[in-house]
Write a protein that holds these residues in place. Structure first.
Motif, PDB file in Angstrom:
ATOM      1  N   CYS A 242     -12.889  -0.446  -6.914  1.00  0.00           N
ATOM      2  CA  CYS A 242     -12.949  -0.693  -5.468  1.00  0.00           C
ATOM      3  C   CYS A 242     -11.624  -0.292  -4.816  1.00  0.00           C
TER       4      CYS A 242
ATOM      5  N   ASP B 136     -21.341 -10.391 -16.698  1.00  0.00           N
ATOM      6  CA  ASP B 136     -20.772 -10.769 -15.397  1.00  0.00           C
ATOM      7  C   ASP B 136     -19.274 -10.471 -15.347  1.00  0.00           C
ATOM      8  N   GLN B 137     -18.573 -10.777 -16.429  1.00  0.00           N
ATOM      9  CA  GLN B 137     -17.140 -10.479 -16.495  1.00  0.00           C
ATOM     10  C   GLN B 137     -16.894  -8.978 -16.422  1.00  0.00           C
TER      11      GLN B 137
ATOM     12  N   LYS C 248     -15.552  -3.802 -10.543  1.00  0.00           N
ATOM     13  CA  LYS C 248     -15.161  -3.914  -9.135  1.00  0.00           C
ATOM     14  C   LYS C 248     -13.643  -3.854  -8.975  1.00  0.00           C
ATOM     15  N   GLN C 249     -12.922  -4.526  -9.876  1.00  0.00           N
ATOM     16  CA  GLN C 249     -11.455  -4.524  -9.809  1.00  0.00           C
ATOM     17  C   GLN C 249     -10.882  -3.132 -10.019  1.00  0.00           C
TER      18      GLN C 249
ATOM     19  N   GLU D  30     -18.821  -6.795 -14.974  1.00  0.00           N
ATOM     20  CA  GLU D  30     -19.106  -6.364 -13.600  1.00  0.00           C
ATOM     21  C   GLU D  30     -17.907  -6.630 -12.690  1.00  0.00           C
ATOM     22  N   ASP D  31     -17.237  -7.753 -12.905  1.00  0.00           N
ATOM     23  CA  ASP D  31     -16.024  -8.055 -12.137  1.00  0.00           C
ATOM     24  C   ASP D  31     -14.920  -7.043 -12.428  1.00  0.00           C
ATOM     25  N   ILE D  32     -14.810  -6.622 -13.677  1.00  0.00           N
ATOM     26  CA  ILE D  32     -13.806  -5.629 -14.054  1.00  0.00           C
ATOM     27  C   ILE D  32     -14.099  -4.294 -13.382  1.00  0.00           C
TER      28      ILE D  32
END
Length: 404
Positions: free
Chosen positions: A206, A195-196, A202-203, A198-200
């Motif tokens: 995006c 999950d972490q 996107k950061q 996946e956040d990276i």
């Protein structure tokens, strides 16, 4: 494309260097593209390379920045062009992936290439930008990266959308560059969750082109800055009409109410006439038209179409083979179905819809995959967006995916 697990071999380094020598001057000459290399970074395989997706040449724009061959994930639609597809498979060794379903063969080949010591190149959004921002990154990339257990390189492209927008035939003269923005080595990979990660992703990926160029103020020159913009924008902010927008050279206008704007060198709209409600970017316009699409009462359009287009070619797509032409006719969007050349595709039964190239609509069903080729100035985006809106309602998803 072989049928057995492990049939895709890792990309050949010798062929890669030949392609790099050929493509680097071509990308510079046509797009003023440059990869900002970091000489202090030692790049090596096996690895996973993740990048944002702005143009049709992104795989080359990413590839020239690495000293080894890369197996890119590619839509299986590119494997239906006879000898050209054969050459592509032989030289570049891409891994075909079907957007319409969970493709287990693609996942198996990804792991196979990594085990061979190869590099996987992937655009996590799986979709080139329609409006200048990165398309939605669907869940799962973090989990996949964790399972692969190899270094992850992030590559960011800037200027690609303004140079060669998805809706435009010919490129503008501008500047495009890519660079490695972050590396997650195997040690860091072990210490973060999927999950972490996946956040990276996107950061890092995006990216918003209009926000970037509002600060950079780079000019992208062409005498046809707005030409074919009606391929992605279909709603007029002034009269609220659908399918009445058109373009000529740098002008974008509504044939119904007279709204008229111009696309300037930086890629922003300038108001000309009857354009009080028009935004200054393609992205903002796209968001406004989405909100309008969500406000429509689709129950009023069960017996009559909300909109339609003529001169459609419907074909049956067969993996690794040329499309089988079925018939020519009209495409119509109803509240519960899409009718193409007399064939009804019930929204609740459809698996997925996507767009290939400018305006080829890909329809995925349990019975197979179909393609609807639309005319040069038609808009396929409205069919995709309305389909996803209705699908979200059926699945009781308040604000879900809309195809981008």
């Amino acid at each position: 494309m072989g049928k057995k697990h492990g049939t895709i071999k890792k990309a050949n380094n010798f062929i890669y260097w030949i392609l790099k020598i050929l493509m680097t001057p071509i990308l510079w000459g046509k797009y003023r593209f440059k990869f900002e290399e970091h000489k202090d970074i030692k790049l090596k395989r096996p690895c996973l390379i993740l990048a944002n997706h702005q143009t049709a040449f992104d795989q080359f724009a990413v590839g020239v920045g690495f000293p080894f061959g890369i197996n890119f994930i590619a839509s299986d639609s590119i494997f239906r062009h006879g000898i050209l597809s054969w050459l592509m498979k032989t030289i570049a060794r891409p891994i075909p992936f079907s957007k319409g379903s969970a493709d287990s063969s693609a996942i198996k080949n990804i792991f196979s290439v990594i085990k061979q010591g190869g590099a996987i190149g992937m655009f996590p959004s799986g979709n080139r930008s329609f409006f200048g921002d990165e398309c939605m990154i669907r869940p799962g990339i973090g989990k996949l990266a964790k399972k692969l257990g190899v270094p992850v390189y992030f590559v960011l492209m800037r200027g690609g959308y303004n140079t060669k927008p998805r809706w435009k035939n010919k490129p503008n003269k501008g500047i495009v560059n890519s660079s490695i923005t972050r590396i997650i080595d195997t040690e860091e990979l072990k210490n973060i969750s999927s999950d972490q990660l996946e956040d990276i992703v996107k950061q890092e990926l995006c990216f918003n082109e209009s926000e970037w160029n509002a600060k950079q103020k780079i000019e992208f020159h062409s005498r046809h800055k707005a030409e074919f913009l009606e391929r992605v924008l279909f709603w007029c902010p002034e009269c609220k009409s659908l399918n009445k927008l058109s373009s000529k050279k740098c002008a974008f206008f509504c044939t119904l109410c007279g709204m008229r704007v111009r696309v300037n060198a930086a890629g922003f709209f300038e108001k000309i006439s009857h354009a009080e409600n028009c935004p200054n970017t393609i992205l903002k316009w796209g968001k406004m038209q989405l909100e309008y699409i969500k406000s429509i009462n689709y129950n009023k359009y069960l017996d009559k179409p909300l909109f339609s287009d003529r001169d459609i070619r419907l074909s049956l797509a067969i993996r690794s083979k040329k499309d089988e032409f079925l018939k020519k006719g009209t495409i119509e969007f109803f509240g519960d179905k899409i009718r193409i050349c007399g064939k009804d595709f019930i929204i609740s039964n459809l698996k997925d819809i996507s767009i290939q190239s400018y305006n080829r609509l890909m329809i995925y069903t349990d019975d197979g995959e179909y393609t609807a080729d639309m005319s040069a100035r038609s808009n396929a985006v409205k069919y995709m967006v309305c389909f996803y809106h209705q699908k979200n309602i059926i699945q009781n998803i308040e604000d879900g995916h809309y195809g981008y």
